[in-house]
Design a protein around this motif. Sequence first.
Motif, short mmCIF file in Angstrom:
data_model
loop_
_atom_site.label_atom_id
_atom_site.label_comp_id
_atom_site.label_asym_id
_atom_site.label_seq_id
_atom_site.Cartn_x
_atom_site.Cartn_y
_atom_site.Cartn_z
N TRP A 336 -8.82 40.74 25.98
CA TRP A 336 -9.24 39.81 24.95
C TRP A 336 -8.69 40.15 23.56
O TRP A 336 -8.20 39.29 22.86
N PHE A 337 -8.77 41.38 23.19
CA PHE A 337 -8.45 41.74 21.81
C PHE A 337 -7.00 41.43 21.46
O PHE A 337 -6.70 40.84 20.43
N LEU A 338 -6.08 41.83 22.31
CA LEU A 338 -4.67 41.60 22.01
C LEU A 338 -4.32 40.12 22.04
O LEU A 338 -3.49 39.65 21.24
N LEU A 345 -0.83 36.70 13.80
CA LEU A 345 -1.60 35.63 13.19
C LEU A 345 -3.00 36.08 12.76
O LEU A 345 -3.74 35.30 12.16
N SER A 346 -3.37 37.31 13.07
CA SER A 346 -4.75 37.71 12.81
C SER A 346 -4.86 39.12 12.26
O SER A 346 -5.74 39.88 12.61
N VAL A 415 0.85 47.39 19.00
CA VAL A 415 0.42 46.51 17.92
C VAL A 415 -0.90 46.98 17.31
O VAL A 415 -1.28 46.55 16.21
N LEU A 416 -1.62 47.87 17.98
CA LEU A 416 -2.86 48.39 17.43
C LEU A 416 -2.59 49.19 16.17
O LEU A 416 -1.54 49.84 16.03
N ILE A 417 -3.54 49.17 15.26
CA ILE A 417 -3.42 49.93 14.03
C ILE A 417 -4.39 51.11 14.06
O ILE A 417 -5.32 51.15 14.87
#
Length: 496
Positions: A336-338, A345-346, A415-417
């Motif tokens: 869900w998160f990705l 966009l988010s 893509v995670l920060i």
Amino acid sequence: MNSSNQKLAITRRRFLTLGTAAAGVLAAACGSDESFEIGDMPPLTERQKQVLEESTDLASAKSRSTQVPLPSGPLKVHPLWSTFGPTRGQFRAVVNRAGSIDEAAPRLEMVRFRQAVDGNTIGRTIAIMADTEPLDLLVFPAEALKDLDDNDLLVPLDKVSDVGEAVKSENYWPGMLESGRIKGRQVAVPLQAGPWLLMYRKKRLDDYGIPDPSAWPWNEAQFSENTSRLTLAGGEGGSADQYGFLQMVSADGVSIAVPPSWVWMIAAGSRMPSRESDEEALQEPAALTGLGVMHDLINRHRSVYKVTRATSGRQIRGLLRDPRVSMMSFPVNSGWFLNQWRDSLSTDIQLAALPGGDKRQTPTEVHMMAGVSSWSEHPDFAMASLANMYKSVGQQVFPSAVRADLSMMTTVAPVLIQADIVAMEAALAKSQPINLSKVEKDLLTKRLDNMIALEQTAPEEAAKGAAEALLQFRIAEQNRRNRPPGPPPGAPPGIG
């Protein structure tokens, strides 16, 4: 004993006679010489006594011969869907990785997802068909464990004397390993978690002068005040013009609320009923506090979106990206998160703990756990594959149920920060797994969520009715299991 149950008993006996090899394979895969201890457990059931008495050779080996040949074909892994959980591709990635972790690993093949048939539960459906369709391992969410165990589909891991790192509680986030236990016995190993976190648009909060919840975690009163400030109610059809927090509920009593009542209750520090008892936990003060948060969102702040059968997936996906939404909550995991938030966009979406007081907990889904099938023709290699799943799951999905896998998250999803990892680590350190069965969730949806959302019932009254309904349902289930086989039972109290 009916013919289906007799087949299950014979299969379980076959596993126990092969237990020595199973123990050695799993020990080698996990790299441990220590015997498994689960602590105090209830007495064996009559069925368990029967199975054990028919086997004179319980698992005791510390190693296995390297000359044992691998099965000629792949072991079969049966997956079960998890709400908000992994995608089909992520299930397959976990299975494929565990089947190729090294040259000695048994090959694995994921079979199709199955639907329940003829009014049976999914567990009963699998049990009925298992003698004609190969089945070595099951990968399933915590909500399915009781159903699978009730149908004798899972091998008790505490009957294997050496099962290594995969069953050491300290290797997991709090409560995770215990979520694979039933009636005091370990029957599954947890793989993937899905913590429910507060997702918020930091810029929107900054514009209203609201402190960042990742730096100053909110209690329930602060959350209520901030939600009120961020909500502009009075839109067409009673919906909000601007949602301080997106609370989704069913307008026709069919869909699950998001977040559901039990998520708010756990976040406030409440216990949940265990798989066998503690129905009264629904009425304890922390539970009522959590229900109060949900009640206020829906009936006081009117920061609520009502879903019906006619609501399309496209509408909901669009709502999740709607700039009118300041805060929301879903389980944070690969599936869900990705797909919805952490992309180009988010980038303004940040993560924090859900509101709670001193007893704050993180409601956590267990999307994946794995167990060895009592129908396996190769239980020794199935045990080894179970250990390989434990060792490799963090390389395919996040967050893993295993603490040490946290460092792999940016490798799995670049893509995670860094702020995501910090938030998830803090949340999982206070994890409280959601172990309610699917049918119990349905019951609580009707007796808690729908009563609050559709009837505006006070939390105390709704909790009392839900606790009574859950108790009566469990009594009826126990009575049903004690009766000779017969026609399928009707819907449990509070469901039909």
